[in-house]
Design a protein around this motif. Structure first.
Motif, mmCIF file in Angstrom:
data_model
loop_
_atom_site.group_PDB
_atom_site.id
_atom_site.type_symbol
_atom_site.label_atom_id
_atom_site.label_comp_id
_atom_site.label_asym_id
_atom_site.label_seq_id
_atom_site.Cartn_x
_atom_site.Cartn_y
_atom_site.Cartn_z
ATOM 1 N N ASN A 118 0.822 -1.217 0.000
ATOM 2 C CA ASN A 118 0.000 0.000 0.000
ATOM 3 C C ASN A 118 0.855 1.266 0.000
ATOM 4 O OD1 ASN A 118 -2.724 -0.813 -0.162
ATOM 5 N ND2 ASN A 118 -2.723 -1.461 1.973
ATOM 6 N N ARG A 119 2.007 1.212 0.705
ATOM 7 C CA ARG A 119 2.906 2.373 0.695
ATOM 8 C C ARG A 119 3.394 2.644 -0.731
ATOM 9 N NH1 ARG A 119 4.938 0.279 5.578
ATOM 10 N NH2 ARG A 119 6.683 -0.737 4.515
ATOM 11 N N ILE A 120 3.791 1.577 -1.414
ATOM 12 C CA ILE A 120 4.278 1.726 -2.786
ATOM 13 C C ILE A 120 3.162 2.239 -3.692
ATOM 14 C CG2 ILE A 120 4.964 0.383 -4.826
ATOM 15 C CD1 ILE A 120 6.838 -1.196 -2.993
ATOM 16 N N ALA A 121 1.959 1.703 -3.520
ATOM 17 C CA ALA A 121 0.823 2.155 -4.330
ATOM 18 C C ALA A 121 0.560 3.643 -4.115
ATOM 19 C CB ALA A 121 -0.418 1.338 -3.986
ATOM 20 N N SER A 122 0.671 4.083 -2.874
ATOM 21 C CA SER A 122 0.446 5.504 -2.562
ATOM 22 C C SER A 122 1.508 6.379 -3.207
ATOM 23 C CB SER A 122 0.452 5.723 -1.049
ATOM 24 O OG SER A 122 -0.610 5.034 -0.429
ATOM 25 N N GLU A 123 2.766 5.891 -3.183
ATOM 26 C CA GLU A 123 3.861 6.650 -3.802
ATOM 27 C C GLU A 123 3.661 6.758 -5.312
ATOM 28 O OE1 GLU A 123 7.238 4.445 -2.516
ATOM 29 O OE2 GLU A 123 6.751 4.801 -0.406
ATOM 30 N N LEU A 124 3.201 5.675 -5.934
ATOM 31 C CA LEU A 124 2.934 5.713 -7.373
ATOM 32 C C LEU A 124 1.802 6.676 -7.689
ATOM 33 C CD1 LEU A 124 3.154 1.908 -8.307
ATOM 34 C CD2 LEU A 124 4.766 3.700 -8.980
ATOM 35 N N GLU A 125 0.812 6.689 -6.828
ATOM 36 C CA GLU A 125 -0.339 7.563 -7.037
ATOM 37 C C GLU A 125 0.066 9.031 -6.923
ATOM 38 O OE1 GLU A 125 -3.154 6.690 -8.074
ATOM 39 O OE2 GLU A 125 -4.593 8.260 -7.579
ATOM 40 N N ALA A 126 0.893 9.316 -5.942
ATOM 41 C CA ALA A 126 1.307 10.695 -5.704
ATOM 42 C C ALA A 126 2.438 11.120 -6.634
ATOM 43 C CB ALA A 126 1.743 10.862 -4.252
ATOM 44 N N GLU A 127 3.226 10.115 -7.106
ATOM 45 C CA GLU A 127 4.383 10.368 -7.962
ATOM 46 C C GLU A 127 5.334 11.384 -7.338
ATOM 47 O OE1 GLU A 127 2.422 9.394 -12.334
ATOM 48 O OE2 GLU A 127 2.969 11.442 -11.803
ATOM 49 N N VAL A 128 5.665 11.123 -6.058
ATOM 50 C CA VAL A 128 6.619 11.984 -5.358
ATOM 51 C C VAL A 128 7.656 11.111 -4.690
ATOM 52 C CG1 VAL A 128 4.973 13.837 -4.932
ATOM 53 C CG2 VAL A 128 5.223 12.012 -3.250
ATOM 54 N N GLU A 129 8.828 11.719 -4.415
ATOM 55 C CA GLU A 129 9.886 11.027 -3.699
ATOM 56 C C GLU A 129 9.509 10.934 -2.228
ATOM 57 O OE1 GLU A 129 12.653 9.595 -4.808
ATOM 58 O OE2 GLU A 129 12.042 10.072 -6.841
ATOM 59 N N ILE A 130 9.897 9.826 -1.583
ATOM 60 C CA ILE A 130 9.597 9.629 -0.175
ATOM 61 C C ILE A 130 10.330 10.671 0.673
ATOM 62 C CG2 ILE A 130 9.734 8.003 1.753
ATOM 63 C CD1 ILE A 130 9.849 5.763 -0.257
ATOM 64 N N GLU A 131 11.573 10.877 0.372
ATOM 65 C CA GLU A 131 12.402 11.731 1.201
ATOM 66 C C GLU A 131 13.159 12.743 0.364
ATOM 67 O OE1 GLU A 131 12.853 12.102 4.330
ATOM 68 O OE2 GLU A 131 11.921 10.359 5.241
#
Length: 205
Positions: A118-131
């Motif tokens: 789910n974390r990865i899915a959220s990152e793909l959805e937002a298309e932003v770097e984690i840090e």
């Protein structure tokens, strides 16, 4: 909410394990495709989009680390979670150097894998770097010299006793420094700490 057409690709040579994970993830609401080997997955990889890879590390044809290296050579960007056996942290670190986003040690709770996906899915959805790399480097600068030495051992996958022996300090002291490093770096897990070290150039890729 999952991105449109998001799919989880499972790579594991053990059919029973693969089918069990696929069933669990399907019940959790994911669309899942199974691959019996790394070679099988590589054949399909160039056409895959909006996906997450979950792969075992130890497989007979290509192991998980080599799979990730080949994906990098093919310039295929698929966020990956590697599943590793107990005591395989150094191998998991190698996988993260090769591009893995996260790793989970067996045995693991089902919810741990679901949360990681789910974390990865959220990152793909937002298309932003984690840090932000500058922010990570700023946190690194706040570590003491000894804490940086302990950090180096931790993200290399060394157990506390080995770090203690190498630094000529007690295992308990290593535990104290390790807790301080996790706190100062605002890392919630070992995989997250490794990601930060890689992003900041602290851990050679």
């Amino acid at each position: 909410m999952l991105p449109d057409n998001f799919m989880v690709h499972l790579v594991d040579d053990e059919e029973v394990v693969r089918k069990s994970l696929a069933f669990m993830l399907t019940m959790a609401g994911f669309t899942v495709r199974q691959h019996q080997s790394a070679t099988d997955f590589l054949a399909a990889a160039p056409t895959i989009q909006q996906a997450c890879l979950v792969t075992d590390l130890r497989m007979p044809d290509l192991d998980g680390v080599e799979l990730l290296r080949q994906l990098r050579r093919l310039q295929v960007r698929i966020p990956a979670i590697v599943v590793t056996g107990h005591g395989d942290v150094p191998l998991a670190v190698e996988a993260m150097k090769a591009g893995a986003r996260d790793f989970i040690e067996k045995p693991f709770e089902e919810e741990s894998l679901i949360e990681a996906i789910n974390r990865i899915a959220s990152e793909l959805e937002a298309e932003v770097e984690i840090e932000n790399t500058d922010a990570i480097r700023s946190r690194l600068d706040r570590l003491s010299g000894r804490e940086k030495e302990v950090l180096s051992g931790v993200v290399s996958g060394l157990p506390n006793k080995t770090i203690a022996y190498d630094l000529n300090i007690s295992p308990r002291t290593v535990e104290v420094h390790r807790a301080s490093v996790m706190s100062k770096m605002a890392a919630g897990s070992l995989p997250e700490l490794v990601r930060m070290a890689l992003a900041a150039g602290f851990l050679a890729q």
